[in-house]
Design an enzyme around this catalytic site. Structure first.
Site, PDB file in Angstrom:
ATOM      1  N   TYR A 162       0.830  -1.216   0.000  1.00 31.17           N
ATOM      2  CA  TYR A 162       0.000   0.000   0.000  1.00 31.17           C
ATOM      3  C   TYR A 162       0.863   1.265   0.000  1.00 31.17           C
ATOM      4  O   TYR A 162       0.609   2.195  -0.763  1.00 31.17           O
ATOM      5  CB  TYR A 162      -0.909  -0.038   1.228  1.00 31.17           C
ATOM      6  CG  TYR A 162      -1.918   1.070   1.351  1.00 31.17           C
ATOM      7  CD1 TYR A 162      -3.088   1.076   0.593  1.00 31.17           C
ATOM      8  CD2 TYR A 162      -1.711   2.116   2.258  1.00 31.17           C
ATOM      9  CE1 TYR A 162      -4.025   2.087   0.743  1.00 31.17           C
ATOM     10  CE2 TYR A 162      -2.643   3.125   2.409  1.00 31.17           C
ATOM     11  CZ  TYR A 162      -3.807   3.107   1.654  1.00 31.17           C
ATOM     12  OH  TYR A 162      -4.732   4.112   1.808  1.00 31.17           O
ATOM     13  N   LYS A 166       0.893   4.009  -2.954  1.00 31.37           N
ATOM     14  CA  LYS A 166       0.440   5.371  -2.666  1.00 31.37           C
ATOM     15  C   LYS A 166       1.548   6.394  -2.892  1.00 31.37           C
ATOM     16  O   LYS A 166       1.270   7.545  -3.236  1.00 31.37           O
ATOM     17  CB  LYS A 166      -0.092   5.463  -1.236  1.00 31.37           C
ATOM     18  CG  LYS A 166      -1.429   4.737  -1.035  1.00 31.37           C
ATOM     19  CD  LYS A 166      -2.520   5.281  -1.945  1.00 31.37           C
ATOM     20  CE  LYS A 166      -3.916   4.813  -1.564  1.00 31.37           C
ATOM     21  NZ  LYS A 166      -4.945   5.243  -2.531  1.00 31.37           N
TER      22      LYS A 166
HETATM   23  N1  LIG Z   1      -9.582   6.725   5.275  1.00 32.43           N
HETATM   24  C1  LIG Z   1      -8.329   7.071   5.468  1.00 32.43           C
HETATM   25  O1  LIG Z   1      -7.896   7.381   6.606  1.00 32.43           O
HETATM   26  C2  LIG Z   1      -7.376   7.122   4.315  1.00 32.43           C
HETATM   27  C3  LIG Z   1      -6.026   7.415   4.589  1.00 32.43           C
HETATM   28  C4  LIG Z   1      -5.147   7.493   3.544  1.00 32.43           C
HETATM   29  C5  LIG Z   1      -5.579   7.284   2.250  1.00 32.43           C
HETATM   30  N2  LIG Z   1      -6.880   6.973   2.000  1.00 32.43           N
HETATM   31  C6  LIG Z   1      -7.290   6.763   0.613  1.00 32.43           C
HETATM   32  O2  LIG Z   1      -8.485   7.465   0.359  1.00 32.43           O
HETATM   33  C7  LIG Z   1      -9.292   6.740  -0.588  1.00 32.43           C
HETATM   34  C8  LIG Z   1     -10.696   6.503  -0.023  1.00 32.43           C
HETATM   35  O3  LIG Z   1     -10.602   5.830   1.196  1.00 32.43           O
HETATM   36  P1  LIG Z   1     -11.886   5.497   2.118  1.00 32.43           P
HETATM   37  O4  LIG Z   1     -11.427   5.509   3.518  1.00 32.43           O
HETATM   38  O5  LIG Z   1     -13.044   6.329   1.711  1.00 32.43           O
HETATM   39  O6  LIG Z   1     -12.109   3.961   1.694  1.00 32.43           O
HETATM   40  P2  LIG Z   1     -13.457   3.105   1.464  1.00 32.43           P
HETATM   41  O7  LIG Z   1     -13.031   1.687   1.560  1.00 32.43           O
HETATM   42  O8  LIG Z   1     -14.537   3.594   2.348  1.00 32.43           O
HETATM   43  O9  LIG Z   1     -13.835   3.448  -0.049  1.00 32.43           O
HETATM   44  C9  LIG Z   1     -13.087   2.977  -1.132  1.00 32.43           C
HETATM   45  C10 LIG Z   1     -14.049   2.572  -2.230  1.00 32.43           C
HETATM   46  O10 LIG Z   1     -13.282   2.114  -3.370  1.00 32.43           O
HETATM   47  C11 LIG Z   1     -14.006   1.068  -3.982  1.00 32.43           C
HETATM   48  N3  LIG Z   1     -13.134   0.231  -4.787  1.00 32.43           N
HETATM   49  C12 LIG Z   1     -12.215  -0.670  -4.350  1.00 32.43           C
HETATM   50  N4  LIG Z   1     -11.630  -1.300  -5.375  1.00 32.43           N
HETATM   51  C13 LIG Z   1     -12.186  -0.787  -6.504  1.00 32.43           C
HETATM   52  C14 LIG Z   1     -11.969  -1.035  -7.878  1.00 32.43           C
HETATM   53  N5  LIG Z   1     -11.080  -1.943  -8.306  1.00 32.43           N
HETATM   54  N6  LIG Z   1     -12.698  -0.337  -8.783  1.00 32.43           N
HETATM   55  C15 LIG Z   1     -13.618   0.576  -8.358  1.00 32.43           C
HETATM   56  N7  LIG Z   1     -13.861   0.838  -7.060  1.00 32.43           N
HETATM   57  C16 LIG Z   1     -13.152   0.168  -6.140  1.00 32.43           C
HETATM   58  C17 LIG Z   1     -14.603   0.298  -2.803  1.00 32.43           C
HETATM   59  O11 LIG Z   1     -15.714  -0.491  -3.207  1.00 32.43           O
HETATM   60  C18 LIG Z   1     -14.957   1.411  -1.833  1.00 32.43           C
HETATM   61  O12 LIG Z   1     -16.324   1.771  -1.905  1.00 32.43           O
HETATM   62  C19 LIG Z   1      -8.530   5.444  -0.881  1.00 32.43           C
HETATM   63  O13 LIG Z   1      -7.757   5.584  -2.053  1.00 32.43           O
HETATM   64  C20 LIG Z   1      -7.606   5.309   0.320  1.00 32.43           C
HETATM   65  O14 LIG Z   1      -6.478   4.541   0.042  1.00 32.43           O
HETATM   66  C21 LIG Z   1      -7.781   6.881   3.018  1.00 32.43           C
END
Ligand SMILES: NC(=O)c1ccc[n+]([C@@H]2O[C@H](COP(=O)([O-])OP(=O)(O)OC[C@H]3O[C@@H](n4cnc5c(N)ncnc54)[C@H](O)[C@@H]3O)[C@@H](O)[C@H]2O)c1
Length: 307
Positions: A162, A166
């Site tokens: 990851y 990223k």
């Molecule tokens: N939440 C955090 O603290 C955090 C921290 C750092 C980075 N991020 C990044 O922010 C973004 C959103 O995170 P979140 O917390 O809302 O996650 P989440 O899991 O709530 O949402 C991610 C969504 O992506 C969809 N997804 C996964 N694989 C897919 C694919 N192959 N094609 C299409 N859709 C797909 C999932 O179904 C899900 O609904 C992500 O890229 C994550 O890595 C989040």
């Protein structure tokens, strides 16, 4: 006047979490939205179309326009299908938000090739696939790309797949920013911290606690990323994405923004520090001279060198 009246946005992974909040915000601001979401599990695998459809229904109920799209972004065909959906339904594309993500925390020696490949496919290649398909359309009238990186890219115990993906997203974003600037298309990255998240699975806490309690090292980044304000929430991150798409941030291109609840910051560009120069070029022997090692490292106490 709504900021995105007449504009069209593709948002990947918009069925839940940050992507969902971003879709709702941009729709409130007048954009027509392609809500892409495969609807699988947090570690990849599975699919469920109802997540994307629910967000579309929510946008429509509030008077906005949106269409659901459920391709996986992990293939070039998937990336193209998401972008084609915008062109077929709305006839243009102004914003691409690459937000889809999955997580599979494992220590290096426990991580299988599949664990690595699937995380890189969603969080890294998937962003290339959509950008590749979107660029010709974005170039027509200008626009913005926002890519989701993570503070995990700074280094995160138990997250080699990851954090690698990223951090790759940031390098890719810097390059796209340079390539598309002449067409009025900006590309920036976001490093959020936000909860609750579908990705906050037990393995994340297990590796985090081990690093903190047993190794006594910061599990994430070079220091503990604390929070002096309210906890990060998806709508805080959505606000930053909206801002990065808006003209208010028009002087920002190829940069990264950190957001955690009440704390927003521009991330410093990588830079050289402690430069030393050798007129005939550096050799192994010269580097091993005490003076050189001291000049490069003498007051650096590395927290990860062991107990
Ligand atoms: N939440 C955090 O603290 C955090 C921290 C750092 C980075 N991020 C990044 O922010 C973004 C959103 O995170 P979140 O917390 O809302 O996650 P989440 O899991 O709530 O949402 C991610 C969504 O992506 C969809 N997804 C996964 N694989 C897919 C694919 N192959 N094609 C299409 N859709 C797909 C999932 O179904 C899900 O609904 C992500 O890229 C994550 O890595 C989040």
């Amino acid at each position: 006047m709504a900021q995105f009246e007449g504009k069209v946005a593709v948002i990947t992974g918009a069925g839940r979490g940050i992507g969902r909040e971003t879709a709702l915000l941009m729709a409130r601001e007048g954009a027509r939205i392609v809500v892409n979401d495969l609807g699988g599990g947090p570690q990849g695998g599975g699919s469920d179309a109802h997540f994307a459809q629910e967000v579309v229904d929510e946008i429509k109920a509030a008077g906005g326009e949106a269409v659901a799209e459920t391709s996986s972004v992990t293939t070039m065909e998937g990336g193209k299908a998401v972008v084609d959906c915008a062109m077929d339904n709305f006839g243009r594309l102004d914003f691409l938000v690459n937000n889809a993500g999955i997580i599979r925390p494992r220590r290096l020696t426990d991580m299988s090739e599949e664990d690595f490949d699937i995380v890189v496919a969603v969080n890294f290649k998937g962003y290339f696939a959509t950008m590749h398909a979107a660029a010709p359309h974005l170039k027509k009238q200008g626009g913005a790309i926002v890519n989701f990186s993570s503070p995990s890219g700074f280094g995160h115990y138990g997250m080699v797949n990851y954090s690698g993906a990223k951090e790759g997203v940031v390098g890719m974003t810097r390059t796209i920013a340079r390539e598309l600037a002449e067409f009025g298309v900006r590309a920036n990255a976001v490093r959020p911290i936000s909860g609750p998240s579908n990705m906050n699975i037990p393995e994340v806490y297990e590796t985090l606690q081990y690093a903190l309690d047993t190794l006594h090292i910061p599990p994430l980044s070079g220091h503990w990323i604390g929070n002096s304000g309210p906890d990060g929430r998806p709508w805080n991150v959505a606000a930053v994405v909206g801002w990065l798409c808006s003209d208010r941030s028009s002087n920002l291109n190829g940069r990264e923004v950190y957001i955690n609840g009440g704390h927003i910051a521009l991330v410093q560009e990588p830079e050289f520090i402690r430069s030393q120069f050798a007129v005939d070029g550096w050799t192994f022997d010269k580097l091993c001279e005490e003076g050189t090692s001291r000049a490069l490292t003498w007051d650096i106490r590395d927290r990860f060198t062991g107990k």
